[in-house]
Design a protein around this motif. Sequence first.
Motif, mmCIF file in Angstrom:
data_model
loop_
_atom_site.group_PDB
_atom_site.id
_atom_site.type_symbol
_atom_site.label_atom_id
_atom_site.label_comp_id
_atom_site.label_asym_id
_atom_site.label_seq_id
_atom_site.Cartn_x
_atom_site.Cartn_y
_atom_site.Cartn_z
ATOM 1 N N ARG A 1 19.682 39.386 67.965
ATOM 2 C CA ARG A 1 20.145 40.568 68.692
ATOM 3 C C ARG A 1 20.955 40.272 69.715
ATOM 4 O O ARG A 1 22.120 40.698 69.788
ATOM 5 C CB ARG A 1 19.109 41.404 69.239
ATOM 6 C CG ARG A 1 19.122 42.663 68.825
ATOM 7 C CD ARG A 1 17.851 43.560 69.448
ATOM 8 N NE ARG A 1 18.062 44.471 70.270
ATOM 9 C CZ ARG A 1 17.702 45.824 70.082
ATOM 10 N NH1 ARG A 1 17.293 46.005 68.779
ATOM 11 N NH2 ARG A 1 17.988 46.838 70.761
ATOM 12 N N LYS B 1 25.298 32.471 49.869
ATOM 13 C CA LYS B 1 25.673 33.706 50.342
ATOM 14 C C LYS B 1 25.500 33.547 52.175
ATOM 15 O O LYS B 1 26.362 34.220 52.911
ATOM 16 C CB LYS B 1 24.657 34.723 50.078
ATOM 17 C CG LYS B 1 24.917 35.268 48.654
ATOM 18 C CD LYS B 1 24.173 36.557 48.064
ATOM 19 C CE LYS B 1 24.366 36.863 46.890
ATOM 20 N NZ LYS B 1 23.467 38.077 46.413
ATOM 21 N N ARG B 2 24.730 32.824 52.524
ATOM 22 C CA ARG B 2 24.622 32.754 54.004
ATOM 23 C C ARG B 2 25.820 31.816 54.595
ATOM 24 O O ARG B 2 25.994 32.118 55.722
ATOM 25 C CB ARG B 2 23.149 31.734 54.306
ATOM 26 C CG ARG B 2 22.075 32.436 54.044
ATOM 27 C CD ARG B 2 20.947 31.943 54.854
ATOM 28 N NE ARG B 2 19.411 32.741 54.535
ATOM 29 C CZ ARG B 2 19.579 33.741 54.831
ATOM 30 N NH1 ARG B 2 20.236 34.458 55.835
ATOM 31 N NH2 ARG B 2 18.537 34.441 54.503
ATOM 32 N N GLN C 1 27.522 45.424 64.103
ATOM 33 C CA GLN C 1 26.180 44.874 64.403
ATOM 34 C C GLN C 1 25.264 45.293 62.930
ATOM 35 O O GLN C 1 24.290 44.371 62.652
ATOM 36 C CB GLN C 1 25.488 46.210 64.969
ATOM 37 C CG GLN C 1 24.078 46.005 65.663
ATOM 38 C CD GLN C 1 23.514 47.397 66.428
ATOM 39 O OE1 GLN C 1 23.986 48.378 66.257
ATOM 40 N NE2 GLN C 1 22.685 47.036 67.247
ATOM 41 N N LEU C 2 25.560 46.012 62.027
ATOM 42 C CA LEU C 2 25.164 46.109 60.709
ATOM 43 C C LEU C 2 24.943 44.780 60.010
ATOM 44 O O LEU C 2 24.210 44.146 59.680
ATOM 45 C CB LEU C 2 25.779 47.265 59.855
ATOM 46 C CG LEU C 2 25.190 47.278 58.364
ATOM 47 C CD1 LEU C 2 23.941 47.566 58.334
ATOM 48 C CD2 LEU C 2 26.028 48.229 57.699
ATOM 49 N N PHE C 3 26.388 44.359 59.971
ATOM 50 C CA PHE C 3 26.443 42.910 58.885
ATOM 51 C C PHE C 3 26.072 41.885 59.790
ATOM 52 O O PHE C 3 25.379 41.012 59.308
ATOM 53 C CB PHE C 3 28.000 42.702 58.649
ATOM 54 C CG PHE C 3 28.393 43.738 57.559
ATOM 55 C CD1 PHE C 3 27.853 43.572 56.104
ATOM 56 C CD2 PHE C 3 28.904 45.004 57.769
ATOM 57 C CE1 PHE C 3 28.246 44.161 55.331
ATOM 58 C CE2 PHE C 3 29.455 45.949 56.816
ATOM 59 C CZ PHE C 3 29.277 45.588 55.352
ATOM 60 N N THR D 1 23.212 41.671 61.925
ATOM 61 C CA THR D 1 21.962 41.661 61.719
ATOM 62 C C THR D 1 21.516 41.504 60.283
ATOM 63 O O THR D 1 20.423 40.714 60.069
ATOM 64 C CB THR D 1 21.168 43.313 61.969
ATOM 65 O OG1 THR D 1 21.926 43.855 63.146
ATOM 66 C CG2 THR D 1 19.874 43.157 61.814
ATOM 67 N N ILE D 2 22.128 41.920 59.353
ATOM 68 C CA ILE D 2 22.004 41.477 58.045
ATOM 69 C C ILE D 2 22.028 39.769 57.727
ATOM 70 O O ILE D 2 21.049 39.462 56.936
ATOM 71 C CB ILE D 2 23.036 42.155 56.863
ATOM 72 C CG1 ILE D 2 22.721 43.546 56.610
ATOM 73 C CG2 ILE D 2 22.672 41.477 55.560
ATOM 74 C CD1 ILE D 2 23.366 44.577 55.816
ATOM 75 N N TYR D 3 22.935 39.117 58.393
ATOM 76 C CA TYR D 3 23.090 37.880 58.469
ATOM 77 C C TYR D 3 21.971 37.324 59.507
ATOM 78 O O TYR D 3 22.056 36.019 59.673
ATOM 79 C CB TYR D 3 24.401 37.513 58.712
ATOM 80 C CG TYR D 3 25.356 37.350 57.591
ATOM 81 C CD1 TYR D 3 25.369 36.504 56.451
ATOM 82 C CD2 TYR D 3 26.326 38.510 57.432
ATOM 83 C CE1 TYR D 3 26.207 36.617 55.463
ATOM 84 C CE2 TYR D 3 27.154 38.519 56.317
ATOM 85 C CZ TYR D 3 27.034 37.801 55.439
ATOM 86 O OH TYR D 3 27.847 37.644 54.151
ATOM 87 N N LYS D 4 21.036 37.958 59.917
ATOM 88 C CA LYS D 4 19.995 37.432 60.836
ATOM 89 C C LYS D 4 20.623 36.659 62.099
ATOM 90 O O LYS D 4 19.846 35.731 62.405
ATOM 91 C CB LYS D 4 19.215 36.394 60.275
ATOM 92 C CG LYS D 4 18.365 37.161 58.724
ATOM 93 C CD LYS D 4 17.100 36.159 58.389
ATOM 94 C CE LYS D 4 16.785 36.384 57.241
ATOM 95 N NZ LYS D 4 15.559 37.130 57.059
ATOM 96 N N GLU E 1 28.930 49.561 65.539
ATOM 97 C CA GLU E 1 27.754 49.422 64.437
ATOM 98 C C GLU E 1 28.093 48.944 63.148
ATOM 99 O O GLU E 1 27.180 48.293 62.619
ATOM 100 C CB GLU E 1 27.585 51.087 64.286
ATOM 101 C CG GLU E 1 27.066 52.039 65.229
ATOM 102 C CD GLU E 1 27.161 53.362 65.144
ATOM 103 O OE1 GLU E 1 26.425 54.137 65.695
ATOM 104 O OE2 GLU E 1 28.111 53.833 64.497
ATOM 105 N N LEU F 1 34.642 48.464 55.430
ATOM 106 C CA LEU F 1 33.682 48.754 56.142
ATOM 107 C C LEU F 1 33.193 50.361 56.199
ATOM 108 O O LEU F 1 33.976 50.843 55.638
ATOM 109 C CB LEU F 1 34.212 48.458 57.674
ATOM 110 C CG LEU F 1 34.393 46.802 57.951
ATOM 111 C CD1 LEU F 1 35.007 46.716 59.465
ATOM 112 C CD2 LEU F 1 33.381 46.149 57.833
#
Lengths: 239, 367
Positions: free
Chosen positions: A108, A75-76, A98-100, A102-105, A95, A87
């Motif tokens: 910032r 998945k990574r 940014q959401l996806f 952040t989920i993938y680390k 946004e 989306l």
Amino acid sequence: MFSIEANQLTKQFGTFTAVDHISFQVNEGEIFGFLGANGAGKTTAIKMMSGLLLPTSGTAMIAGFDIRTQSKLIKRNIGYMSQKFSLYGDLTVFENMQLFGTIYKIPRKELKDRIMNSLRELDMEKQADTLVDSIPLGWKQKLAFATAILHRPKIVFLDEPTSGVDPIVRREFWKLIYLAASKGVTILVTTHYMDEAEYCNRISIMSEGQIKLIGTPDELKKKMEVNTINDVFVKFVKR
Amino acid sequence: MKELRMILKKEFIHIFRDTITLALVLAMPIALVLLFGFTISTDIRNAKISVLDQSKDTQSKTLVNQLSASGYFQVVSYPHNELEIDDDFKNKGIKLAIIIPPNFEENLSKEGNATLQVINDVSDLNVASILNNYVRAVVQRYTADYNDNSSRGSAFDITVKMLYNPESNSVYMFVPGIITLIMVLVTALLSSITLAREKETGTMRMLLITPVKKIYIIVGKVIPYMIISFISTIAILVISVTVFKMPINGSLLMLLFLCIIFMLTAASFGMLISSISRTQVDAMMITMMGLFLPTVLLSGFLFPLNSMPMVFQVLANIFPAKWFILAIKDVMIKGSGFFDIWLYLLILFVMAVVFIIFSLSRLDKRN
């Protein structure tokens, strides 16, 4: 090492065999087309390869990871974009990314740079704060693709990414695919448009859960003694 | 953790950009309390009645006086025979008629008992049975007075004492009920609907294909709605206390703790629903049938549980609402503390844990 390596991959739902012992390899940076009528088993195959479904039997290595035991690592390393536009319509362009991201680390600051860069590539910088619901479908598709590769995956699965968009946008979309492939990203794409199949490095044609034909577009045309992939498909279906 | 924060942020954006739903969710509880409080009152005042007094002696007059002085009844007619009573029901809109047979005082003093006939308009069953109870209460008070005053003393001295709800105030009944409904609607229904919406639009698959933990997706869905329903609960409590003078006899902290536990149960039920439903319509139907109806019908909120057939009494045990209403009534009205309601808390908590484990296992299925 192959980027994707499927080995006798099989999925049964009860007595129905959706994917029937498929085996194929895809090289790194290759654009691999997955063709077939609706219900041929393409989506089920993609679900297994992306770690959403466990195969009934057989296995596949994705980016060097086993789909049975290493789905987290897979998945990574993959990106995904589905036939339905997916989306969030009530979030802005920024946004969503940014959401996806952040989920993938993605850290910032790095994330912000990447988002601005990819919006620049799409020529959508002005739309960063626009709600996704209010931009045209073609742009949404390109945006979804950009989001799917934001975390720089090794492989991207595109499940009918261009269905419902006009030919001009489809061409632009394919430019994005080529650009990603040139950077070494492996692309596995399913499509209904036979002209798009010509753009692929290699294609496979699935029917009743099995891969019936596989090869470069030219090889298949020669083999079936026709001039276009469209004719290959028509001839194949009639057979 | 960063991912969870991001998902929470996204959920709050969904909620705040959908202003109509947000307004509805915040206004609904307040509207419900006010509606129930002002309209659905089971207290009846000044019900019209007829009295056919065939004795016309001191005692019968005293009884009639007490009936009209009670405030429950307003004597609108004194018919002369039973035929006229029928007329009163049809034309004067009386709800009840009382017939005092001849020789009322004589029977009472000589034989120690007397009969009284009450005729009811049972086209509205609820009103009829409430009025019957009022008559019974007035007669009992009258009997007590009579025994005190008469030299004979009494063999049938009945005293009734109303515990906890001395004014038989119906607010006491519906406030816990509304809090339950709101928590069920907001936490279970809304969170399961929005999760089902993500399944419909395909964003759920996008999320599942990412490496994010599934528990984050669910917790991110549920927490915002828990916060909203907590705010609603507080709004309901404030209105109940200020407008309807509902007492909170137990500790406020205990009450809020109980609400949070129940919210957890409701939220985990919502998760369970969304894990088995594919579309928003599924989620809505399952919540309505599996949670909303049992909450209204089988929780003891509107209809007393112990007058139901045994099957339903047993069935009621598997729905969280029953236990919550028992507990919240104890805390608000009887002033119970932790050691009185710990069993209810435990039941609610165990239910939440079971729901969570089940729904996680459903979402985790890769087969």
